[in-house]
Design a protein around this motif. Structure first.
Motif, short mmCIF file in Angstrom:
data_model
loop_
_atom_site.label_atom_id
_atom_site.label_comp_id
_atom_site.label_asym_id
_atom_site.label_seq_id
_atom_site.Cartn_x
_atom_site.Cartn_y
_atom_site.Cartn_z
N ASP A 186 24.48 11.68 -10.79
CA ASP A 186 24.44 13.05 -10.20
C ASP A 186 23.71 14.62 -10.47
OD1 ASP A 186 26.24 12.46 -8.05
OD2 ASP A 186 28.28 13.13 -9.04
N ALA A 200 29.54 8.93 -13.11
CA ALA A 200 28.99 10.16 -13.66
C ALA A 200 29.87 10.64 -14.94
CB ALA A 200 29.09 11.16 -12.48
N PHE A 220 29.27 18.51 -7.36
CA PHE A 220 29.92 19.87 -8.16
C PHE A 220 27.88 20.24 -8.93
CE2 PHE A 220 30.32 17.32 -12.01
CZ PHE A 220 30.15 18.52 -12.98
N LYS A 221 27.76 19.26 -9.60
CA LYS A 221 26.14 19.31 -10.61
C LYS A 221 25.35 20.88 -9.66
CE LYS A 221 27.07 16.05 -13.49
NZ LYS A 221 28.15 15.69 -13.07
N SER A 249 36.81 14.37 -16.44
CA SER A 249 35.63 14.67 -17.35
C SER A 249 34.73 14.18 -18.00
CB SER A 249 36.20 15.12 -17.98
OG SER A 249 37.26 16.77 -17.72
N GLY A 250 33.57 13.88 -17.89
CA GLY A 250 32.75 12.66 -19.08
C GLY A 250 31.92 13.82 -20.20
N ASN A 251 30.85 14.81 -19.60
CA ASN A 251 30.29 16.00 -20.62
C ASN A 251 31.28 17.05 -20.76
OD1 ASN A 251 27.97 14.42 -22.22
ND2 ASN A 251 27.15 14.82 -20.58
N PHE A 252 32.44 17.31 -19.98
CA PHE A 252 33.32 18.25 -20.40
C PHE A 252 32.39 19.58 -20.45
CE2 PHE A 252 36.85 16.32 -21.70
CZ PHE A 252 37.20 14.61 -22.00
N GLY A 253 31.64 19.60 -19.05
CA GLY A 253 30.89 20.85 -19.20
C GLY A 253 31.77 21.88 -18.14
N ASN A 254 32.01 20.51 -17.00
CA ASN A 254 32.60 21.67 -16.14
C ASN A 254 34.40 22.07 -16.58
OD1 ASN A 254 33.91 22.11 -12.90
ND2 ASN A 254 34.01 20.00 -12.41
N THR A 275 34.94 16.21 -7.34
CA THR A 275 32.86 16.35 -8.32
C THR A 275 32.26 15.95 -7.60
OG1 THR A 275 34.18 14.42 -9.62
CG2 THR A 275 34.07 16.78 -10.55
N ALA A 276 32.66 15.07 -6.65
CA ALA A 276 31.65 13.81 -5.57
C ALA A 276 32.07 14.23 -4.47
CB ALA A 276 30.67 13.21 -6.17
C1 LIG Z 1 28.77 15.15 -14.16
C2 LIG Z 1 30.02 14.68 -13.47
C3 LIG Z 1 31.52 14.64 -13.33
C4 LIG Z 1 31.34 14.92 -15.16
O1 LIG Z 1 31.34 16.55 -15.37
P1 LIG Z 1 31.30 17.30 -17.07
O2 LIG Z 1 30.98 18.33 -16.97
O3 LIG Z 1 30.08 16.20 -17.77
O4 LIG Z 1 32.62 16.44 -18.03
C5 LIG Z 1 32.73 13.78 -13.06
N1 LIG Z 1 32.15 14.02 -11.65
C6 LIG Z 1 31.27 13.80 -11.12
C7 LIG Z 1 31.41 13.45 -9.91
C8 LIG Z 1 30.08 14.03 -11.74
O5 LIG Z 1 28.92 14.25 -11.29
#
Ligand SMILES: *Cc1c(COP(=O)(O)O)cnc(C)c1O
Length: 434
Positions: free
Chosen positions: A138, A303, A106-107, A250-255, A384-385
């Motif tokens: 990612d 990620a 998604f990035k 979620s990881g960095n919580f941007g999405n 997300t991927a």
């Molecule tokens: C970056 C990423 C996430 C987390 O997204 P955030 O915006 O950092 O919360 C989840 N899944 C995948 C595959 C990513 O690349």
């Protein structure tokens, strides 16, 4: 769009300044001063609009004071070049596939939009910039692809050695040209800290015009709001009438922050679900009111291996700021690696659908939500991927070989080119200045 710093100790800035600064000097994050609702007519007709049309409408609404209509249309035409379909998975569960872009995660949405808007400003002013970006997998691939061969921009990517998949590593290390990969002997948090520190270093700031492409950059967040609207539009076209919940791995919580921005613009969303792996300071915060960031833990959904989510403060403000308000707007769950794999296998066996580990964490988060709050909703899981980015995990979990899209398969034959580096800031700084 005027932006303020969440630390309130830096001056307000224009969009252009926020994009090129990345971080405000007081080490806060830039936030739009105001996110007004879209006009009612937009929602009345949204089901007739495509993703690029939605993107243009949202951009005009948010950025119309800084960019002309023609400039916005140009930026969207150059960046929103792939689809984000909602695939039916089960009754009342759809998967929003965000992996149809060049790096298959998604990035790509954020990176391509950011490259397009930056080059718009750079062409106007004939400047050169150096992008620094930390990646847990990612981001780097998306940024490398998004900025590859963009005149006036060089890109330095920091990634944690041995903690990204083969395909991810090849995406970072095989383009060459204006893209350099630094292989850091540490974790993603180390990479992120080095980048943050570089931005605060006066000597480096004097030597280069540095810019960030991490999800702390507001230019990454804005385009990620588009597909929440588009998914809602598609649900409407499918005849969905139940309240919609978005489940966001979620990881960095941007999405998820981008989703909350869409909500601020009036998108009718019943709930947001933050789905996490064993790194779960945000679900803990939602449960207890205490926010305790911690060192990151390695998982299969790498990620999302983030112990100190860089967008936490944005997410919190966008979700209502007070703990009770935030809890009202979003729910949080977390999932072990074991459960992630069980979910991947279960979804594959029941629905013949292959999920990447992150998306499977999302599926499990939605299941936990439905167990707690009932299933009288339409759940949209953000995929997300693409699963093929995590081939060894996927194949060992499903117990079979799976198809790899040509776009990824062709990378595996290429030779990796990276520069190994430690986690100390002085070494990193010396490299940049050298
Ligand atoms: C970056 C990423 C996430 C987390 O997204 P955030 O915006 O950092 O919360 C989840 N899944 C995948 C595959 C990513 O690349």
């Amino acid at each position: 769009m005027k932006l303020y710093s969440t630390q309130h100790e830096s001056p307000d800035v224009s969009l252009e300044e926020a994009i090129f600064r990345g971080l405000p000097p007081d080490n806060g994050l830039y936030m739009p001063q105001e996110i007004a609702p879209m006009p009612a007519v937009f929602f009345e007709t949204i089901h007739t609009l495509t993703l690029p049309q939605i993107a243009v409408a949202v951009c005009k609404h948010l950025l119309g004071d800084e960019l002309t209509d023609a400039e916005i249309e140009g930026i969207i035409a150059r960046s929103m070049t792939f689809e984000a379909p909602v695939v039916d998975l089960e009754p009342n569960v759809g998967v929003l596939e965000l992996f149809h872009g060049p790096s298959m995660a998604f990035k790509d949405f954020g990176a391509r939009f950011m490259a397009a808007i930056m080059s718009h400003y750079l062409v106007k002013s004939a400047r050169e910039i150096r992008i620094l970006v930390a990646t847990s997998g990612d981001t780097g691939g998306a940024v490398a692809q998004g900025f590859f061969n963009t005149p006036g921009i060089s890109v330095t990517i920091l990634y944690p050695s041995g903690k990204v998949s083969d395909i991810q590593e090849k995406q970072l290390t095989t383009l060459g040209g204006n893209v350099t990969a630094l292989e850091i002997d540490g974790t993603f948090d180390d990479c992120q800290r080095l980048v943050k520190q570089a931005f605060l270093d006066a000597e480096l700031r004097a030597a280069f015009e540095l810019a960030s492409a991490n999800s702390i950059n507001i230019a990454r967040l804005i385009p990620q709001s588009f597909y929440y609207f588009a998914a809602y539009a598609e649900a409407r076209r499918k005849g969905v009438t139940k309240p919609i919940v978005f489940c966001v791995p979620s990881g960095n919580f941007g999405n998820i922050s981008a989703g909350l921005m869409a909500y601020s613009m009036g998108l009718p969303v019943h709930d947001f679900i933050a789905a996490c792996n064993e790194n779960h300071p945000v679900p803990d915060y939602l449960a207890t009111g205490n926010y305790t960031p911690s060192p990151s833990v390695e998982t299969l959904s790498n990620a999302m291996d983030v112990g100190t989510p860089s967008n936490f403060i944005r997410m919190k403000i966008l979700a209502g700021d007070e703990w009770k308000a935030v809890r009202d707007r979003m729910k949080g769950y977390f999932t072990s690696d074991e459960k992630t794999q069980a979910t991947m296998l279960d979804v594959f066996e029941r629905n013949s659908y292959i999920m990447c580990p992150h998306t499977a964490v999302g599926y499990d988060g939605l299941s936990q939500y439905m167990d707690e709050y009932g299933d009288d909703v339409f759940g949209i899981i953000l995929a997300t991927a693409h699963y093929a980015k995590f081939l060894p995990t996927v194949e060992s979990t499903l117990g079979c070989t799976v198809d790899v899209p040509e776009r990824l398969a062709s990378l595996l034959h290429l030779q990796k080119k990276s520069i190994p580096m430690g986690t100390d800031f002085e070494g990193f700084k010396k490299y940049l200045l050298g």
